[in-house]
Design a protein around this motif. Structure first.
Motif, PDB file in Angstrom:
ATOM      1  N   HIS A  87      44.147  34.220  17.913  1.00  0.00           N
ATOM      2  CA  HIS A  87      43.879  34.236  19.349  1.00  0.00           C
ATOM      3  C   HIS A  87      42.402  34.008  19.650  1.00  0.00           C
ATOM      4  CE1 HIS A  87      42.513  36.309  23.031  1.00  0.00           C
ATOM      5  NE2 HIS A  87      43.358  35.437  23.529  1.00  0.00           N
ATOM      6  N   PHE A  88      41.545  34.634  18.853  1.00  0.00           N
ATOM      7  CA  PHE A  88      40.111  34.411  19.082  1.00  0.00           C
ATOM      8  C   PHE A  88      39.737  32.951  18.865  1.00  0.00           C
ATOM      9  CE2 PHE A  88      39.221  39.036  18.882  1.00  0.00           C
ATOM     10  CZ  PHE A  88      38.452  39.102  20.024  1.00  0.00           C
ATOM     11  N   ILE A  89      40.392  32.342  17.868  1.00  0.00           N
ATOM     12  CA  ILE A  89      40.118  30.925  17.625  1.00  0.00           C
ATOM     13  C   ILE A  89      40.520  30.100  18.852  1.00  0.00           C
ATOM     14  CG2 ILE A  89      40.905  28.936  16.289  1.00  0.00           C
ATOM     15  CD1 ILE A  89      40.966  30.809  13.836  1.00  0.00           C
ATOM     16  N   ALA A  90      41.724  30.398  19.368  1.00  0.00           N
ATOM     17  CA  ALA A  90      42.183  29.652  20.544  1.00  0.00           C
ATOM     18  C   ALA A  90      41.228  29.875  21.716  1.00  0.00           C
ATOM     19  CB  ALA A  90      43.598  30.085  20.922  1.00  0.00           C
ATOM     20  N   LYS A  91      40.811  31.132  21.882  1.00  0.00           N
ATOM     21  CA  LYS A  91      39.904  31.445  22.986  1.00  0.00           C
ATOM     22  C   LYS A  91      38.572  30.707  22.808  1.00  0.00           C
ATOM     23  CE  LYS A  91      38.537  33.280  26.695  1.00  0.00           C
ATOM     24  NZ  LYS A  91      39.136  32.733  27.935  1.00  0.00           N
ATOM     25  N   ASN A  92      38.102  30.677  21.557  1.00  0.00           N
ATOM     26  CA  ASN A  92      36.835  29.983  21.313  1.00  0.00           C
ATOM     27  C   ASN A  92      36.943  28.484  21.589  1.00  0.00           C
ATOM     28  OD1 ASN A  92      35.604  32.345  20.647  1.00  0.00           O
ATOM     29  ND2 ASN A  92      35.665  32.042  18.433  1.00  0.00           N
ATOM     30  N   LEU A  93      38.094  27.909  21.237  1.00  0.00           N
ATOM     31  CA  LEU A  93      38.286  26.490  21.539  1.00  0.00           C
ATOM     32  C   LEU A  93      38.293  26.266  23.054  1.00  0.00           C
ATOM     33  CD1 LEU A  93      40.974  25.558  18.868  1.00  0.00           C
ATOM     34  CD2 LEU A  93      38.679  24.583  19.035  1.00  0.00           C
ATOM     35  N   GLU A  94      38.908  27.210  23.738  1.00  0.00           N
ATOM     36  CA  GLU A  94      38.949  27.099  25.205  1.00  0.00           C
ATOM     37  C   GLU A  94      37.526  27.181  25.774  1.00  0.00           C
ATOM     38  OE1 GLU A  94      38.808  28.383  29.191  1.00  0.00           O
ATOM     39  OE2 GLU A  94      38.566  29.890  27.619  1.00  0.00           O
ATOM     40  N   ARG A  95      36.709  28.070  25.185  1.00  0.00           N
ATOM     41  CA  ARG A  95      35.307  28.195  25.631  1.00  0.00           C
ATOM     42  C   ARG A  95      34.512  26.928  25.320  1.00  0.00           C
ATOM     43  NH1 ARG A  95      33.555  30.100  29.234  1.00  0.00           N
ATOM     44  NH2 ARG A  95      31.529  30.743  28.443  1.00  0.00           N
ATOM     45  N   MET A  96      34.818  26.322  24.162  1.00  0.00           N
ATOM     46  CA  MET A  96      34.148  25.055  23.838  1.00  0.00           C
ATOM     47  C   MET A  96      34.393  24.039  24.953  1.00  0.00           C
ATOM     48  SD  MET A  96      34.960  24.242  19.885  1.00  0.00           S
ATOM     49  CE  MET A  96      34.831  25.441  18.586  1.00  0.00           C
ATOM     50  N   GLY A  97      35.661  24.019  25.413  1.00  0.00           N
ATOM     51  CA  GLY A  97      36.010  23.095  26.499  1.00  0.00           C
ATOM     52  C   GLY A  97      35.147  23.360  27.731  1.00  0.00           C
ATOM     53  N   ASP A  98      34.894  24.634  28.018  1.00  0.00           N
ATOM     54  CA  ASP A  98      34.046  24.965  29.169  1.00  0.00           C
ATOM     55  C   ASP A  98      32.627  24.445  28.978  1.00  0.00           C
ATOM     56  OD1 ASP A  98      36.239  26.218  30.184  1.00  0.00           O
ATOM     57  OD2 ASP A  98      35.570  28.259  29.720  1.00  0.00           O
ATOM     58  N   HIS A  99      32.118  24.581  27.745  1.00  0.00           N
ATOM     59  CA  HIS A  99      30.762  24.076  27.490  1.00  0.00           C
ATOM     60  C   HIS A  99      30.706  22.558  27.595  1.00  0.00           C
ATOM     61  CE1 HIS A  99      28.564  27.731  26.549  1.00  0.00           C
ATOM     62  NE2 HIS A  99      29.635  28.167  25.903  1.00  0.00           N
ATOM     63  N   VAL A 100      31.771  21.902  27.119  1.00  0.00           N
ATOM     64  CA  VAL A 100      31.796  20.440  27.267  1.00  0.00           C
ATOM     65  C   VAL A 100      31.811  20.075  28.751  1.00  0.00           C
ATOM     66  CG1 VAL A 100      33.089  18.335  26.800  1.00  0.00           C
ATOM     67  CG2 VAL A 100      32.955  20.104  25.051  1.00  0.00           C
ATOM     68  N   THR A 101      32.570  20.860  29.528  1.00  0.00           N
ATOM     69  CA  THR A 101      32.602  20.626  30.970  1.00  0.00           C
ATOM     70  C   THR A 101      31.198  20.734  31.564  1.00  0.00           C
ATOM     71  OG1 THR A 101      34.815  21.554  31.000  1.00  0.00           O
ATOM     72  CG2 THR A 101      33.724  21.338  33.114  1.00  0.00           C
ATOM     73  N   SER A 102      30.443  21.736  31.106  1.00  0.00           N
ATOM     74  CA  SER A 102      29.053  21.874  31.561  1.00  0.00           C
ATOM     75  C   SER A 102      28.245  20.634  31.234  1.00  0.00           C
ATOM     76  CB  SER A 102      28.373  23.033  30.838  1.00  0.00           C
ATOM     77  OG  SER A 102      28.693  24.214  31.427  1.00  0.00           O
TER      78      SER A 102
ATOM     79  N   LYS B 277      33.161  13.897  22.785  1.00  0.00           N
ATOM     80  CA  LYS B 277      32.744  12.524  22.483  1.00  0.00           C
ATOM     81  C   LYS B 277      32.555  11.747  23.786  1.00  0.00           C
ATOM     82  CE  LYS B 277      34.224   8.322  20.181  1.00  0.00           C
ATOM     83  NZ  LYS B 277      34.254   7.561  21.449  1.00  0.00           N
ATOM     84  N   ASP B 278      33.515  11.888  24.689  1.00  0.00           N
ATOM     85  CA  ASP B 278      33.416  11.165  25.958  1.00  0.00           C
ATOM     86  C   ASP B 278      32.252  11.671  26.804  1.00  0.00           C
ATOM     87  OD1 ASP B 278      35.462   9.562  25.241  1.00  0.00           O
ATOM     88  OD2 ASP B 278      36.990  10.527  26.488  1.00  0.00           O
ATOM     89  N   ALA B 279      32.023  12.984  26.761  1.00  0.00           N
ATOM     90  CA  ALA B 279      30.900  13.535  27.528  1.00  0.00           C
ATOM     91  C   ALA B 279      29.585  12.945  27.021  1.00  0.00           C
ATOM     92  CB  ALA B 279      30.877  15.054  27.422  1.00  0.00           C
ATOM     93  N   LEU B 280      29.461  12.855  25.704  1.00  0.00           N
ATOM     94  CA  LEU B 280      28.229  12.296  25.135  1.00  0.00           C
ATOM     95  C   LEU B 280      28.121  10.802  25.445  1.00  0.00           C
ATOM     96  CD1 LEU B 280      28.303  14.145  21.706  1.00  0.00           C
ATOM     97  CD2 LEU B 280      26.651  14.520  23.540  1.00  0.00           C
ATOM     98  N   ASP B 281      29.259  10.107  25.358  1.00  0.00           N
ATOM     99  CA  ASP B 281      29.238   8.684  25.726  1.00  0.00           C
ATOM    100  C   ASP B 281      28.818   8.514  27.182  1.00  0.00           C
ATOM    101  OD1 ASP B 281      29.951   7.914  23.246  1.00  0.00           O
ATOM    102  OD2 ASP B 281      32.031   7.395  23.708  1.00  0.00           O
ATOM    103  N   SER B 282      29.366   9.373  28.030  1.00  0.00           N
ATOM    104  CA  SER B 282      29.031   9.243  29.448  1.00  0.00           C
ATOM    105  C   SER B 282      27.552   9.540  29.666  1.00  0.00           C
ATOM    106  CB  SER B 282      29.899  10.177  30.306  1.00  0.00           C
ATOM    107  OG  SER B 282      29.460  11.522  30.181  1.00  0.00           O
ATOM    108  N   TYR B 283      26.994  10.401  28.833  1.00  0.00           N
ATOM    109  CA  TYR B 283      25.559  10.687  28.917  1.00  0.00           C
ATOM    110  C   TYR B 283      24.752   9.463  28.503  1.00  0.00           C
ATOM    111  CZ  TYR B 283      21.188  13.325  28.458  1.00  0.00           C
ATOM    112  OH  TYR B 283      19.906  13.776  28.594  1.00  0.00           O
ATOM    113  N   ALA B 284      25.168   8.869  27.389  1.00  0.00           N
ATOM    114  CA  ALA B 284      24.426   7.717  26.871  1.00  0.00           C
ATOM    115  C   ALA B 284      24.486   6.538  27.833  1.00  0.00           C
ATOM    116  CB  ALA B 284      24.973   7.318  25.510  1.00  0.00           C
ATOM    117  N   THR B 285      25.641   6.371  28.476  1.00  0.00           N
ATOM    118  CA  THR B 285      25.793   5.198  29.352  1.00  0.00           C
ATOM    119  C   THR B 285      25.604   5.538  30.823  1.00  0.00           C
ATOM    120  OG1 THR B 285      28.175   5.584  29.436  1.00  0.00           O
ATOM    121  CG2 THR B 285      27.389   4.067  27.741  1.00  0.00           C
ATOM    122  N   ARG B 286      25.288   6.794  31.107  1.00  0.00           N
ATOM    123  CA  ARG B 286      25.089   7.251  32.485  1.00  0.00           C
ATOM    124  C   ARG B 286      26.322   6.933  33.337  1.00  0.00           C
ATOM    125  NH1 ARG B 286      21.518   9.566  30.168  1.00  0.00           N
ATOM    126  NH2 ARG B 286      19.298   9.376  30.558  1.00  0.00           N
TER     127      ARG B 286
END
Lengths: 265, 245
Positions: free
Chosen positions: B196-211, B143-152
């Motif tokens: 474990h795969f769920i946890a790993k996938n959530l961790e990967r989501m975090g990486d994509h948000v970081t991107s 949410k914050d990443a998208l907000d930061s995109y919208a508000t630059r």
């Protein structure tokens, strides 16, 4: 759920304004336009692109019978404006050109005042009943051409004293003063700098709310920016005609692809 | 440019602005759907709500379709408007962000799929709650990443990037927890593998948000952040039966 496409790219109507069928143009022996069929839509900007000598200007000039003035030019086929054949004997070319206005490559204001430049057409066509009427037409046309604010305090000064970009907008104001239905533009920005070009392009985009605009341009980027429909001419043939986004992202004909990607001239 | 005149934010050709806004609006819409998918998927897991899981799986299609639309529209704007400088960066960012969002959506869908399997099994510890907290952290980052995109807002984007470390640490903790459960009772292994795969996938989501946050920094400043990404995932160093601290 609907996802909005880039709306300005979409055409608000599919009403055909000009219908051309089997149009051929000859200059003496030379065959300049070969059997062109095209439907030009109302309230749409249509761009004609193609290399020099491909016939795009020639075809444009067929649309208001400007080719009549060239001695050895012969036009066959049919061109209909709202269903009426414009090459019919009963059609008065002068009247036709009031309906189908034209703007040329180089701004060519009359050596008259700004006011008289715009008032000229309505006067000779008897469109104004009084001075107040004419004043209103002049103001409305200048406003539509986005020139009013710059010109309103100097209406009595010569049109030739304006800058190049302003002169071109004056010519557009003059062309729309007779309330045409179609506006033809032959390279309207090629004598203008990038800022004046952008202003004229913005104006063209606004004009399409009321007119059908057909523009000939050497600048493919300009065609891409301002038009909703693009027609590519090559050696007198209409090679491809389609929605501008499609023509510029995924042309159907290999010749179009070669031209827009800069592989043939 | 006229002397003394501040450059305008708007293009003279206003249709260009409308095009740019339209593509970015699609990104925001896609982002909203992805955010909801993360939360819903995690809720379905915690509440063992198969129906909700099924809905998340179905709605991923919408996200995929939006990604396609974004790509098409961005290609169109690039072809028709020949964007330069900041306009070009916006369009490049749009393409990358849509890819990231689509991947996050896929992970959420996978989470929902595993939920449908997990509800058939006995729950293992309180992992559902922990995973939901992790999902919530990721959704908030998004949410914050998208907000930061919208508000630059490059600063907010920077903050999002740093918060990925927390998500990594949550993953570390869960990794150990699942390991323990599996060692305690081999009958937990199937469920724990899914968890474990769920946890790993959530961790990967975090990486994509970081991107995504990095794309915001790119759009605003013209370059990607120089310092390396903060990393908190140390599970790749875990060895048999031994703590790695």
């Amino acid at each position: 759920m609907e996802d909005l496409r880039l709306t300005e790219r979409l055409v608000g109507t599919d009403e055909v304004k000009i219908q051309a069928r089997g149009v051929n143009v000859y200059y003496g022996e030379s065959h300049a336009i070969k059997d062109v069929d095209v439907d030009i839509l109302d309230k749409t900007v249509t761009a004609f692109i193609g290399p020099s000598g491909c016939g795009k200007s020639t075809f444009l000039r067929c649309l208001n019978r400007m080719n009549d003035t060239i001695d050895n030019c012969r036009v066959t086929g049919s061109i209909r404006l709202d269903g009426q054949d414009i090459y019919d004997r009963s059609v008065d070319p002068v009247q036709l050109r009031a309906q189908v206005g034209m703007v040329f490559q180089k701004p060519n204001p009359f050596p008259k005042s700004i006011y008289d430049n715009v008032a000229y057409g309505p006067r000779i066509h008897g469109l104004a009943r009084s001075k107040a009427d004419l004043d209103e037409i002049v103001e409305k046309s200048l406003r539509r051409a986005a020139l009013w604010n710059e010109a309103k305090d100097r209406l009595d000064q010569p049109g030739t004293g304006l800058s190049g970009g302003q002169q071109q907008r004056l010519c557009i104001a003059r062309a729309i003063a007779t309330s045409p239905e179609v506006l033809l533009m032959d390279e309207p920005c090629s004598a203008l700098d990038p800022i004046a070009t952008a202003q004229v392009e913005e104006l063209i985009d606004e004009l399409r709310a009321n007119f059908s605009v057909v523009i000939v341009t050497h600048s493919m980027q300009q065609a891409a920016r301002v038009s909703q429909r693009t027609a590519f001419f090559h050696l007198g043939n209409l090679v491809e005609y389609g929605e501008t986004g499609q023509v510029f992202t995924n042309p159907r004909d290999p010749r179009t692809e070669s031209y827009i990607t800069g592989r043939i001239g | 440019m006229m002397e003394g005149k501040v450059p305008s934010e708007q293009h003279i050709l206003s249709a260009f602005d409308r095009d740019l806004e339209a593509v970015q609006a699609l990104i925001m819409k896609m982002g909203g759907l992805v955010e909801a998918a993360i939360i819903d998927a995690a809720t379905s897991l915690e509440m063992r709500d198969e129906e909700l899981a099924e809905r998340v799986r179905k709605e991923d299609r919408q996200i995929d379709e939006l990604e396609e639309l974004v790509n098409e529209e961005a290609a169109r704007v690039i072809a028709l408007r020949a964007p330069t400088a900041s306009d070009l960066r916006v369009l490049l960012s749009v393409l990358k962000i849509s890819t990231n969002l689509e991947r996050i959506g896929d992970y959420a869908k996978n989470l929902a799929k595993r939920t449908s399997v997990l509800v058939q099994m006995a729950p293992v510890g309180d992992s559902g709650g922990a995973l939901r907290r992790m999902a919530k952290a990721v959704a908030e980052m998004l949410k914050d990443a998208l907000d930061s995109y919208a508000t630059r807002d490059a600063e907010l984007a920077m903050d999002v990037r740093i918060r990925d470390r927390d998500v990594d640490q949550m993953y570390n903790a869960l990794f150990r927890e699942f390991l323990t459960h599996m060692m305690e009772d081999p009958r937990n292994i199937t469920a724990c593998m899914h968890l474990h795969f769920i946890a790993k996938n959530l961790e990967r989501m975090g990486d994509h948000v970081t991107s995504i946050a990095e794309q915001v920094i790119y759009v605003v400043t013209g370059h990607l952040p120089e310092e390396s990404r903060p990393k908190g995932d140390r599970t790749s160093l875990v060895t048999d039966g031994e703590e790695d601290e």
